[in-house]
Each structure stands twice: as C-alpha cells, then as structure tokens.
Design an enzyme around this catalytic site. Structure first.
Site, mmCIF file in Angstrom:
data_model
loop_
_atom_site.group_PDB
_atom_site.id
_atom_site.type_symbol
_atom_site.label_atom_id
_atom_site.label_comp_id
_atom_site.label_asym_id
_atom_site.label_seq_id
_atom_site.Cartn_x
_atom_site.Cartn_y
_atom_site.Cartn_z
ATOM 1 N N GLY A 61 48.503 43.566 40.870
ATOM 2 C CA GLY A 61 49.406 42.432 40.678
ATOM 3 C C GLY A 61 49.576 42.064 39.203
ATOM 4 C CD GLU A 64 49.105 47.731 44.061
ATOM 5 O OE1 GLU A 64 49.321 48.744 43.352
ATOM 6 O OE2 GLU A 64 48.978 46.600 43.606
HETATM 7 C C1 LIG Z 1 51.866 45.762 50.790
HETATM 8 C C2 LIG Z 1 52.035 45.372 49.350
HETATM 9 C C3 LIG Z 1 51.228 46.138 48.440
HETATM 10 C C4 LIG Z 1 51.063 46.025 47.143
HETATM 11 C C5 LIG Z 1 51.684 45.113 46.279
HETATM 12 C C6 LIG Z 1 50.908 44.604 45.102
HETATM 13 C C7 LIG Z 1 49.609 44.159 45.573
HETATM 14 C C8 LIG Z 1 48.677 43.986 44.788
HETATM 15 C C9 LIG Z 1 47.346 43.804 45.339
HETATM 16 C C10 LIG Z 1 46.381 43.389 44.291
HETATM 17 O O1 LIG Z 1 46.716 42.947 43.220
HETATM 18 S S1 LIG Z 1 44.785 43.528 44.794
HETATM 19 C C11 LIG Z 1 43.854 43.345 43.305
HETATM 20 C C12 LIG Z 1 43.557 44.680 42.754
HETATM 21 N N1 LIG Z 1 42.806 44.516 41.527
HETATM 22 C C13 LIG Z 1 41.885 45.363 41.148
HETATM 23 O O2 LIG Z 1 41.643 46.376 41.769
HETATM 24 C C14 LIG Z 1 41.125 45.015 39.867
HETATM 25 C C15 LIG Z 1 39.658 44.897 40.157
HETATM 26 N N2 LIG Z 1 38.940 44.501 38.970
HETATM 27 C C16 LIG Z 1 38.598 45.370 37.993
HETATM 28 O O3 LIG Z 1 38.913 46.535 38.014
HETATM 29 C C17 LIG Z 1 37.774 44.805 36.880
HETATM 30 O O4 LIG Z 1 37.262 43.567 37.287
HETATM 31 C C18 LIG Z 1 38.568 44.613 35.560
HETATM 32 C C19 LIG Z 1 38.891 45.997 34.954
HETATM 33 C C20 LIG Z 1 39.841 43.821 35.768
HETATM 34 C C21 LIG Z 1 37.671 43.835 34.559
HETATM 35 O O5 LIG Z 1 36.442 44.471 34.408
HETATM 36 P P1 LIG Z 1 35.244 43.687 33.707
HETATM 37 O O6 LIG Z 1 35.659 43.090 32.425
HETATM 38 O O7 LIG Z 1 34.087 44.631 33.670
HETATM 39 O O8 LIG Z 1 34.938 42.456 34.690
HETATM 40 P P2 LIG Z 1 34.200 42.511 36.114
HETATM 41 O O9 LIG Z 1 34.605 43.709 36.876
HETATM 42 O O10 LIG Z 1 32.740 42.313 35.890
HETATM 43 O O11 LIG Z 1 34.820 41.238 36.849
HETATM 44 C C22 LIG Z 1 34.386 39.911 36.543
HETATM 45 C C23 LIG Z 1 34.313 39.133 37.842
HETATM 46 O O12 LIG Z 1 35.627 39.064 38.402
HETATM 47 C C24 LIG Z 1 35.622 39.581 39.738
HETATM 48 N N3 LIG Z 1 36.945 40.213 39.972
HETATM 49 C C25 LIG Z 1 37.469 41.267 39.363
HETATM 50 N N4 LIG Z 1 38.702 41.506 39.807
HETATM 51 C C26 LIG Z 1 38.974 40.565 40.738
HETATM 52 C C27 LIG Z 1 40.109 40.270 41.555
HETATM 53 N N5 LIG Z 1 41.237 41.000 41.524
HETATM 54 N N6 LIG Z 1 40.014 39.231 42.375
HETATM 55 C C28 LIG Z 1 38.912 38.456 42.441
HETATM 56 N N7 LIG Z 1 37.812 38.693 41.680
HETATM 57 C C29 LIG Z 1 37.840 39.728 40.840
HETATM 58 C C30 LIG Z 1 34.477 40.560 39.757
HETATM 59 O O13 LIG Z 1 34.040 40.781 41.058
HETATM 60 C C31 LIG Z 1 33.454 39.832 38.899
HETATM 61 O O14 LIG Z 1 32.895 38.809 39.710
HETATM 62 P P3 LIG Z 1 31.396 38.335 39.481
HETATM 63 O O15 LIG Z 1 31.177 37.297 40.537
HETATM 64 O O16 LIG Z 1 30.537 39.563 39.675
HETATM 65 O O17 LIG Z 1 31.343 37.806 38.084
#
Ligand SMILES: CC/C=C\CC/C=C/CC(=O)SCCNC(=O)CCNC(=O)[C@H](O)C(C)(C)COP(=O)(O)OP(=O)(O)OC[C@H]1O[C@@H](n2cnc3c(N)ncnc32)[C@H](O)[C@@H]1OP(=O)(O)O
Length: 278
Positions: A130, A153
């Site tokens: 997103g 995705e």
């Molecule tokens: C049918 C329609 C289909 C599609 C249309 C579009 C749809 C989109 C769907 C989405 O957007 S789903 C979201 C997908 N996002 C991801 O896959 C990203 C996941 N995150 C990462 O890869 C990494 O966090 C990062 C590269 C962005 C940053 O890395 P870094 O700086 O090492 O931070 P951390 O990984 O330690 O993350 C800190 C903290 O934040 C939490 N977190 C990360 N991403 C998300 C998120 N998208 N939503 C909620 N929380 C997230 C992560 O778990 C860490 O949490 P802590 O509690 O451990 O601090």
C-alpha cells in the site's frame, strides 16, 4: 479546512511558514509557492489503518478546495515511507472494519491519483505494498538509497486489483509490470530507478523534498485548468472503472483477505516481522 493554514504565522521550517498537525498527517504549506508538504505520521511504519487513510484523504480534499499548487508526500519516520496497509487490521479481521479499510483506501486513491495539482512522493525510506501504491499514485517519485519499494501482494497470497495495476502501468513498461506483480517483487532504490519505478535518487530526506519542489516548479507556467483536464484525460479511465465497480472491488478484497491460506500466511508473516528483533 486548509484555508486557516494559509494565515501568516511565524516561519518554522525553511520557507514553509504555515503548519497544522493532526496526529496522523502533518501539513506544512509554503505561503510563497502554495506547495504543501504532507507528512505521514503513524509510527513505527506508517501502517495504513482507516484513521490514517481517512486523515490523508481529508488533507488532499482540503488542498484541492484551496487550490494547492503542488503536494509533496513525506513521512516522519527515519527510514520508512510507508509499510502498506496495517497488517494487524487484515489478520483475523473484524469484517466491518475490513470493509471500511478498503473503502477508505479506494477513496484515498481516487483523490490522490486524480489530484488536480502536481503530486510527488519524497520517499525517505521503504515503500511497500500500500505504501508503494501511494507513491505510484503521485506524478513523481524521489527515493533515498538503500530502501525498498514494490508490490508484494502475490507473495502475501492476494492479487492486486485493477486500479492498483493501472497505477503501476502508468509508470512502468508492460513487461516490467508483469515481472513486478507476478513475482511480487520488491526493488532496491537503484533497481527501482533502472526500471523507472522511481524518477530520481536523493541523498537524504531534505534532498528528496528539494527535488520534489524542483519537479513541481516545472509546472509554474502550466495553467491549472489545462493541467487538471489533461490529467483527467490521462487517468480518468482507471478512476471511472473503479467508481463504477466499487462494490465488486471491495468484495474481491474482502474475499481475498478472508481466504484461509492468506490468513495462514499473514500469521507467519507477522510472526517473522516480530521475530526479526530476537
Ligand atoms: C485484493 C487487493 C490486493 C492488493 C492491493 C494492495 C494491498 C496492499 C496490502 C498491503 O499493503 S499489506 C501490507 C504489506 N506490507 C508489508 O509486507 C511490509 C512489511 N514490513 C516490512 O517489510 C518491514 O517492516 C519494513 C521493511 C517496512 C521496515 O523494516 P524495519 O525498519 O526493520 O522495521 P520492522 O520490520 O522491525 O517493523 C517495525 C514494527 O512495525 C511492524 N510492522 C511492519 N510492517 C507493518 C505493517 N504493514 N502493518 C503493521 N505493522 C507492521 C513490525 O511488525 C514491527 O513491530 P514490532 O511490534 O515488532 O515493533
């Protein structure tokens, strides 16, 4: 309303002299140029929940009303522009909240992709899923080195819907879109520049904003009405395709997220993000 932003206040930040702050989206308007820096502010990763999406959508609507001259979308995080939809909202979701989430995302995209003024993304860090859609909805993207951007995705088990594909097709060649989407590929900054997913690289956040300002300045001699009509001509088809199929698009998203294999993947994925620190 943004109008109150345009009052004269004591200059705070470079030439940006008017500022308002909501918890989730900060806005600074340069009184001289009429360009707004809009900063996503939902730590730690600017995960998009309903409130964050609605907050940004409202800001863009207000900028539209107030005849903004250009938008620079930025982030308050040190190294993350936006990590996409808030994964905790789509894992074991409350069904009504899930619908509200996607409806808010649709609304935001319609406003941002169709904005009648130049829009830019100052990518001071990762822009995933997103987050990448937000960047693609803008007219220009500048990114710092060693970051990642892309639509993963298919890795999550969901298929990007037509308006998301259209946003990518607006920027990349057909071949690159196929490779990017079918592989769910995330690109590093230099690879993203090579395929055209971003337009420029900047050394740091300040420079991303400066380069975005320079891009917007190129439109100073373009008439606003001609700009917005031309943009509508270029992007209107994708927008009307969504507006005429909002319900179908929503149902597709809801069904995709509720698919048991997607939920299973999300569980592991969230665990892997959490366990990175251990
Ligand atoms: C049918 C329609 C289909 C599609 C249309 C579009 C749809 C989109 C769907 C989405 O957007 S789903 C979201 C997908 N996002 C991801 O896959 C990203 C996941 N995150 C990462 O890869 C990494 O966090 C990062 C590269 C962005 C940053 O890395 P870094 O700086 O090492 O931070 P951390 O990984 O330690 O993350 C800190 C903290 O934040 C939490 N977190 C990360 N991403 C998300 C998120 N998208 N939503 C909620 N929380 C997230 C992560 O778990 C860490 O949490 P802590 O509690 O451990 O601090």
């Amino acid at each position: 309303m943004i109008s109150f932003l345009m009052r004269r206040t004591i200059p705070r930040c470079r030439a940006y002299s008017s500022q308002t702050t909501s918890e989730l989206t900060k806005v600074e308007v340069n009184e001289k140029t009429g360009v707004a820096v809009v900063t996503l502010n939902r730590p730690p990763v600017n995960g998009l929940n309903v409130a964050a999406l609605r907050s940004l959508e409202k800001v863009i609507g207000d900028l539209e009303t107030n005849k903004c001259k250009g938008l620079i979308l930025s982030s308050s995080s040190k190294n993350i522009f936006c990590a996409g939809l808030d994964l905790t909202e789509i894992y074991k979701p409350d069904q009504e909240k899930l619908k509200s989430l996607w409806t808010a995302f649709q609304d935001l995209w319609i406003k941002l992709y169709g904005a009648s003024f130049p829009t830019t993304a100052a990518l001071n860090g990762h822009a995933i899923a997103g987050g990448c859609v937000l960047a693609l909805s803008c007219d220009y993207r500048v990114m710092v080195p060693n970051s990642s951007i892309g639509l993963n995705e298919t890795e999550l088990g969901i298929s990007p819907t037509a308006w998301i594909i259209a946003s990518m097709q607006n920027v990349l060649s057909k071949r690159s879109v196929e490779l990017a989407l079918l592989q769910g590929r995330i690109y590093k900054t230099n690879q993203a520049l090579e395929i055209g997913l971003i337009d420029e690289i900047a050394n740091d956040k300040d420079e991303t904003i400066k380069k975005c300002e320079e891009f917007i300045a190129k439109y100073s001699r373009v008439q606003s009405l001609a700009f917005s009509l031309t943009k509508r001509e270029l992007r209107g088809k994708a927008i009307s395709e969504l507006t005429s199929n909002r319900q179908g698009d929503l149902q597709f998203f809801v069904d995709s997220i509720n698919n048991p294999s997607v939920q299973k993947f999300l569980e592991k994925y969230l665990q892997s993000l959490k366990s990175k620190k251990n």
